[in-house]
Every structure is written in structure tokens, then in C-alpha cells.
Design an enzyme around this catalytic site. Sequence first.
Site: not given
Length: 478
Positions: A87, A162, A186
Site C-alpha cells: 500500500k 482503504s 481497511s
Amino acid sequence: MTDALPAGGDLAALSLTEAAAAVAAGEATATDLVRACLARIDAHDGAVNALIRLDRDEALQAAAAADQARAAGAPLGPLHGVPLAQKDMYYRAGRVSSCGSAIRREFAPAVTATVIGRLDAAGSIDLGTLNMAEFAFNPTGHNHHRGDCHNPWDLARCTGGSSSGSGAGVAARFFYGALGSDTGGSIRLPATMCGVTGIKPTQTRVSRFGVMPLSFTCDNVGPLARTARDCARLLGVIAGHDPKDPTSAREPVPDYEAALDGDLRGQRVAVVDWFLEGAEPAILHVFERALQVLRDRGAEVHRLDAPVLDAVATYGGVISRVEAATIHAEWMRGRVAEYAPHFVGRLYPGYAIPAHAYVEALSRRGPVLREFVAQAMGHADLVAVPTLRAHVPTLAETDLETDFAAHWDRHMALTANTRPFNYLGLPAASIPIGFDDNGVPVGLTLAARPFAEARVLRAADAYQRDTDWHRRMPTAVA
């Protein structure tokens, strides 16, 4: 050859632990694995949009070095030669980490996140950085600056956020595992919506040094991968105290993989009614079927109520909103136009929450945790909940920038069953357990007492021994 290698020869279809075993046994090289992943990325990421940076040449060079090390008889780490991607909020010194934003589009940190360093030391190969919600503040997979990430099961639907690129990329077989972050769901939301496995560890179990913050007291670092065993391998690498993160726990790290014995005899699983309120019938049907698999493995399942969860939902929202507003206060004063409109719309309410409400939410955290453990786990080892109460929505149905008021309720409902475990700080993993009426994955969350990740992973692995949902390939990128 071992049973790890797929009959069709597609190395990208291996799980993370299978890929590591194939390299260790000499049945595949690290270069083979990287090339298999690159082929999947080249074929399908134009539609999925999981990666925002692909370090193709660097990955191939690292794979060649890994192969040379193995040929020379060097000791092999638990992730030797396994391609991962991370990420875009995990810092690597000198490499841009935009955190999914325009504000940090040229930010190159001077430090490397502790977890990235540990993955490197374990022998993994970094393919690049992944799409994510702007500053990790969105549960859907939308990104105003980088473009939305698309669900590899149905490109019109949300990936979950996310950690959108993490979930979608693991599901699409672009790499074998990825880190996510989890402040309100997330890791577990992308795991559920994309049909993979993800675990949010106990609060403080994993170092957050070198990781972009969203909420000082609710942020967590954890892995997404194909299987519970994969997540056990990754968590074993990244967990443990870090002197650079004084909030990281000193609790000893167990051998998570050794706990995966498939035996659930005597394990007590609680189903808390609060998490089922308003759930769609199709979701409940798949959930009940999953509970039966756990029963067949020896678990005892019973239902109960936990009234304290109403307070949990309220307090958790107060803390995360106030802390996010605090972290972004300077930029909100001077660079607000560089944020996506929906980000600003979600962040502003944090400035209206009075200080006494925030302090109350913090001070009640310990007592509420003790009360929940007494209510839900006084006679149980695990809590089981459907990760989502409804089907996976489309990106259009949750796009706050097209109609904030109309889409707000559906947008926020996504975290109803995930956010409580962030406030409580408990370990929770989501695993795929079937499909909804639209052919999109459904997830089961298993949670336990603090630092009982091994118990969560054992139950998740036991379930996956008797099912093959985690093996299914996404239909939109087949």
C-alpha cells in the site's frame, strides 16, 4: 514435484506459502514467480487499477539475486523469492509515497518502515506500490487522484478500502500478499469484497513506524493474502516490538503457523445478535452455512447479546474522526483545495466534536473492552460475524462526489461490523465464505481476545481446510 505446483502451470495461482515452498524446493525460481505476476499485471491491471507504481526492472534484478543466493546455498528466509507489493503509505527511504493523495505526490521519506524492513529481511521481492483511498480515509476503493480501484470479481463494484489495491491485487493474482492498514476495517473490507484473507492484529501487535498515520489510537498494520496460513506467515514476520515505535507491544510473538492444526474441538464460538441487525437474507444464509463448517470441525456455536456495542460504535467514531482531523489540521488550513471533495466532507465533522467527548471516548475504552469481553467472551473463545451486513455495492452507489447526501448512509454502513474491533483493539480476521446474489464474495470475521491472533488464524485455517472459496479465481480477470 510437490503438490504445490498448479496443474495448469500458472505459478501466479499459488498461495504465498506454496510459492515460498516451490522456490525453496527448487521447483520454481524467484524469477519464475516474478514473471508470472508481471504477466497477470500486464494482462489485467489496466482494468483493475491496483498498482500505481510497478518496479519491473528492480523486481527482476532482486529475483535474480534471490536465485543466485539459493544456488549458492545461502540460508533462505520464510519469504525467500516471493513477490509482494505494498500500500502506498508504507515508507521506503528515497521512494515516493504519495499516500493516495495529491498533497504528498512528491513526498520521498528519509526512513523505511520497520515492517518493510522485516519483509525485506525475510527474502520477499517488492513489485511496487498499490492504489489506496486518499490518506486511508475511505472504505470503498474510490480515489479522486489515482482513479478508482475496481473489484476483480465485478469491475463495477467496490473493492473495499482503504487498502483497495492490496485486496484487489491479491485477488487478481498480481502478487502473493500485501500489507494493508486498518483503522475502521481497511484490511477486512477489501479482504471480504475481493474474496481473500486478511487479519487486523491486536492493537500494538505490529510496529507502525514509517507508516502514514490516520488515527493515533486506532491504526493497525496487517497482511492480506490468499489463505490463513499465508497471513500467519506474514504476521510472524512483521509482528513484535520495535524500539522505533514505543507503542508497539512487548508481548512475545508465537509461531502462528504451528498453531494451524485444524482442530476446533472444544472451541466456543459466539454469534452476537448486534452484528446481525438488518443483515440481508442472502448474507445470513452464507454466514449460517459457514458456522456449520466450524461446527463440523468441532466448534461449539451459540448466540448471545452484547448491549455495550452501541457505545462501542459511537466511541470508535468519535476517536477516529477527531484524530484524523488533528493529523490533517495544518493541511486543511492551508491546502484544502488539494484534497478530494469527499475527503473534506468526511473530515470536517471531526473539528466539531468537543474535547470532552473525545476524552470520554478514550477514557471509556478500557472499561468497555472489559465489559465486551465479559459479555461476549466470558463463555466463548471466538466471536463470529458477517464482515458486511449487505451485498458489495457498486462504485457508483457509494460515490460521495456525485451525491454526498444520497450515498452517505450506504457508504458508512460498510464499517458497521468492522469498526467496533478497532475501538476494542481486538484481533479480527476476514475470510471468504461464498458469494452473494450478485456473484460477489461474502466474508466471515473471526475475532478473539487481545493477542489471540493464533486462535483466530487456527479457526480461519480450519475453515479453509474444508472449503475452497479462497481458491476461486475472480471472474472479471480470468
